[in-house]
Design a protein around this motif. Sequence first.
Motif, PDB file in Angstrom:
ATOM      1  N   TYR A  57       6.357   3.959  -3.955  1.00 54.16           N
ATOM      2  CA  TYR A  57       5.325   3.876  -4.986  1.00 54.16           C
ATOM      3  C   TYR A  57       5.672   4.633  -6.270  1.00 54.16           C
ATOM      4  N   ALA A  58       6.608   5.576  -6.196  1.00 54.24           N
ATOM      5  CA  ALA A  58       6.918   6.377  -7.387  1.00 54.24           C
ATOM      6  C   ALA A  58       7.859   5.627  -8.323  1.00 54.24           C
ATOM      7  N   PRO A  59       7.602   5.657  -9.640  1.00 54.65           N
ATOM      8  CA  PRO A  59       8.527   5.031 -10.593  1.00 54.65           C
ATOM      9  C   PRO A  59       9.807   5.838 -10.699  1.00 54.65           C
ATOM     10  N   HIS A  60      10.960   5.158 -10.726  1.00 56.20           N
ATOM     11  CA  HIS A  60      12.234   5.863 -10.812  1.00 56.20           C
ATOM     12  C   HIS A  60      12.572   6.280 -12.240  1.00 56.20           C
ATOM     13  N   GLN A  61      11.883   5.704 -13.210  1.00 62.77           N
ATOM     14  CA  GLN A  61      12.018   6.100 -14.606  1.00 62.77           C
ATOM     15  C   GLN A  61      10.621   6.356 -15.159  1.00 62.77           C
ATOM     16  N   THR A  62      10.474   7.415 -15.959  1.00 65.17           N
ATOM     17  CA  THR A  62       9.170   7.731 -16.529  1.00 65.17           C
ATOM     18  C   THR A  62       9.335   8.333 -17.908  1.00 65.17           C
ATOM     19  N   ASP A  63       8.341   8.100 -18.750  1.00 57.15           N
ATOM     20  CA  ASP A  63       8.342   8.670 -20.096  1.00 57.15           C
ATOM     21  C   ASP A  63       7.580   9.997 -20.140  1.00 57.15           C
ATOM     22  N   LYS A  64       6.990  10.370 -19.023  1.00 64.41           N
ATOM     23  CA  LYS A  64       6.235  11.616 -18.976  1.00 64.41           C
ATOM     24  C   LYS A  64       7.172  12.824 -19.006  1.00 64.41           C
ATOM     25  N   GLN A  65       6.689  13.915 -19.542  1.00 66.72           N
ATOM     26  CA  GLN A  65       7.494  15.126 -19.641  1.00 66.72           C
ATOM     27  C   GLN A  65       7.640  15.783 -18.268  1.00 66.72           C
ATOM     28  N   GLU A  66       8.841  16.278 -17.979  1.00 68.73           N
ATOM     29  CA  GLU A  66       9.083  16.974 -16.716  1.00 68.73           C
ATOM     30  C   GLU A  66       8.216  18.224 -16.614  1.00 68.73           C
ATOM     31  N   ILE A  67       7.744  18.480 -15.420  1.00 76.04           N
ATOM     32  CA  ILE A  67       6.993  19.709 -15.153  1.00 76.04           C
ATOM     33  C   ILE A  67       7.968  20.756 -14.629  1.00 76.04           C
ATOM     34  N   ASN A  68       8.146  21.837 -15.384  1.00 79.87           N
ATOM     35  CA  ASN A  68       9.088  22.888 -14.995  1.00 79.87           C
ATOM     36  C   ASN A  68       8.345  24.210 -14.887  1.00 79.87           C
ATOM     37  N   ASN A  69       7.876  24.488 -13.698  1.00 81.91           N
ATOM     38  CA  ASN A  69       7.137  25.712 -13.435  1.00 81.91           C
ATOM     39  C   ASN A  69       7.850  26.472 -12.316  1.00 81.91           C
ATOM     40  N   LYS A  70       8.366  27.642 -12.631  1.00 84.23           N
ATOM     41  CA  LYS A  70       9.197  28.373 -11.677  1.00 84.23           C
ATOM     42  C   LYS A  70       8.425  28.772 -10.429  1.00 84.23           C
ATOM     43  N   LEU A  71       7.186  29.182 -10.593  1.00 82.48           N
ATOM     44  CA  LEU A  71       6.365  29.553  -9.435  1.00 82.48           C
ATOM     45  C   LEU A  71       6.099  28.338  -8.554  1.00 82.48           C
ATOM     46  N   LEU A  72       5.856  27.201  -9.186  1.00 80.55           N
ATOM     47  CA  LEU A  72       5.632  25.964  -8.435  1.00 80.55           C
ATOM     48  C   LEU A  72       6.894  25.564  -7.684  1.00 80.55           C
ATOM     49  N   PHE A  73       8.051  25.728  -8.309  1.00 78.43           N
ATOM     50  CA  PHE A  73       9.316  25.437  -7.645  1.00 78.43           C
ATOM     51  C   PHE A  73       9.503  26.303  -6.401  1.00 78.43           C
ATOM     52  N   LEU A  74       9.175  27.585  -6.539  1.00 79.88           N
ATOM     53  CA  LEU A  74       9.290  28.500  -5.388  1.00 79.88           C
ATOM     54  C   LEU A  74       8.387  28.058  -4.247  1.00 79.88           C
ATOM     55  N   LEU A  75       7.150  27.684  -4.582  1.00 80.46           N
ATOM     56  CA  LEU A  75       6.176  27.268  -3.570  1.00 80.46           C
ATOM     57  C   LEU A  75       6.613  25.981  -2.875  1.00 80.46           C
ATOM     58  N   ILE A  76       7.059  25.000  -3.660  1.00 74.77           N
ATOM     59  CA  ILE A  76       7.538  23.737  -3.094  1.00 74.77           C
ATOM     60  C   ILE A  76       8.731  23.988  -2.181  1.00 74.77           C
ATOM     61  N   GLY A  77       9.682  24.791  -2.661  1.00 75.28           N
ATOM     62  CA  GLY A  77      10.854  25.107  -1.853  1.00 75.28           C
ATOM     63  C   GLY A  77      10.493  25.803  -0.554  1.00 75.28           C
ATOM     64  N   PHE A  78       9.545  26.720  -0.608  1.00 76.07           N
ATOM     65  CA  PHE A  78       9.120  27.467   0.582  1.00 76.07           C
ATOM     66  C   PHE A  78       8.541  26.535   1.642  1.00 76.07           C
ATOM     67  N   ILE A  79       7.614  25.677   1.234  1.00 76.85           N
ATOM     68  CA  ILE A  79       6.951  24.781   2.186  1.00 76.85           C
ATOM     69  C   ILE A  79       7.939  23.772   2.771  1.00 76.85           C
ATOM     70  N   VAL A  80       8.738  23.172   1.903  1.00 79.32           N
ATOM     71  CA  VAL A  80       9.716  22.189   2.371  1.00 79.32           C
ATOM     72  C   VAL A  80      10.762  22.843   3.263  1.00 79.32           C
ATOM     73  N   GLY A  81      11.155  24.082   2.914  1.00 81.15           N
ATOM     74  CA  GLY A  81      12.137  24.801   3.717  1.00 81.15           C
ATOM     75  C   GLY A  81      11.693  25.008   5.151  1.00 81.15           C
ATOM     76  N   ILE A  82      10.433  25.364   5.331  1.00 78.62           N
ATOM     77  CA  ILE A  82       9.892  25.556   6.689  1.00 78.62           C
ATOM     78  C   ILE A  82       9.885  24.245   7.459  1.00 78.62           C
ATOM     79  N   LEU A  83       9.291  23.219   6.862  1.00 79.77           N
ATOM     80  CA  LEU A  83       9.086  21.954   7.573  1.00 79.77           C
ATOM     81  C   LEU A  83      10.388  21.204   7.815  1.00 79.77           C
ATOM     82  N   ALA A  84      11.208  21.094   6.779  1.00 84.93           N
ATOM     83  CA  ALA A  84      12.391  20.243   6.872  1.00 84.93           C
ATOM     84  C   ALA A  84      13.438  20.801   7.829  1.00 84.93           C
ATOM     85  N   ILE A  85      13.783  22.056   7.673  1.00 75.45           N
ATOM     86  CA  ILE A  85      14.811  22.650   8.529  1.00 75.45           C
ATOM     87  C   ILE A  85      14.369  22.667   9.987  1.00 75.45           C
TER      88      ILE A  85
END
Length: 201
Positions: free
Chosen positions: A114-142
């Motif tokens: 469902y996600a578009p592979h190309q978008t004109d929207k601006q990238e969201i670059n939030n360091k705290l959000l990156f840390l949170l996403i990485g933390f959750i995915v790290g637990i579940l995926a590994i």
Amino acid sequence: MIIEFIIAGIITGFFSGFFGIGGGTILVPILLYIGLDIKTAIGVSVTQMMISSMFGSFLNYKKGLLKINNGIFIGIGGSIGAIFSGILVNNLSDKMLGFLFLSILLFAIMKFFYAPHQTDKQEINNKLLFLLIGFIVGILAISVGVGGAVMITPILVGFLNYNLKKAVSLSLFFVVFSSTSGFISMSYDSYFFNDRYFYRY
């Protein structure tokens, strides 16, 4: 069993390189098919991902596809989250781990579809959000033997408006952190609690 491992490695290496993922999504089902139990398959998969993701990220960096700045924060979050993967695997049944694995695959497939592979929207670059996403995915995926690229890529593309190629390179870089941390966590738990993370002859 050695021949089966070599064949599994070749298949996994080809598809993980082609799609830019750590390979656990492909390797775990193959290992289960050839007769390994799920916890052993997870341990073998994490070891494979640790090596393949380092090599793949190096190639992406040389090609100019990998921008390390944002990847560092996602990776740090993944490293912290993956530390707890050994504990999670130790306390979940094989059936629950299998269900979690299938749920992650379903999430990735649906979001990619469902996600578009190309978008004109601006990238969201939030360091705290990156840390949170990485933390959750790290637990579940590994915990189910995948490095997390199969989850990180849909999140970056579908929610944070990243270009697909950039998302794939960042996701593979994330796997370097998550798989290394997961390998250490599972090695520690395997040594002290005698769990079946790594196949023994």
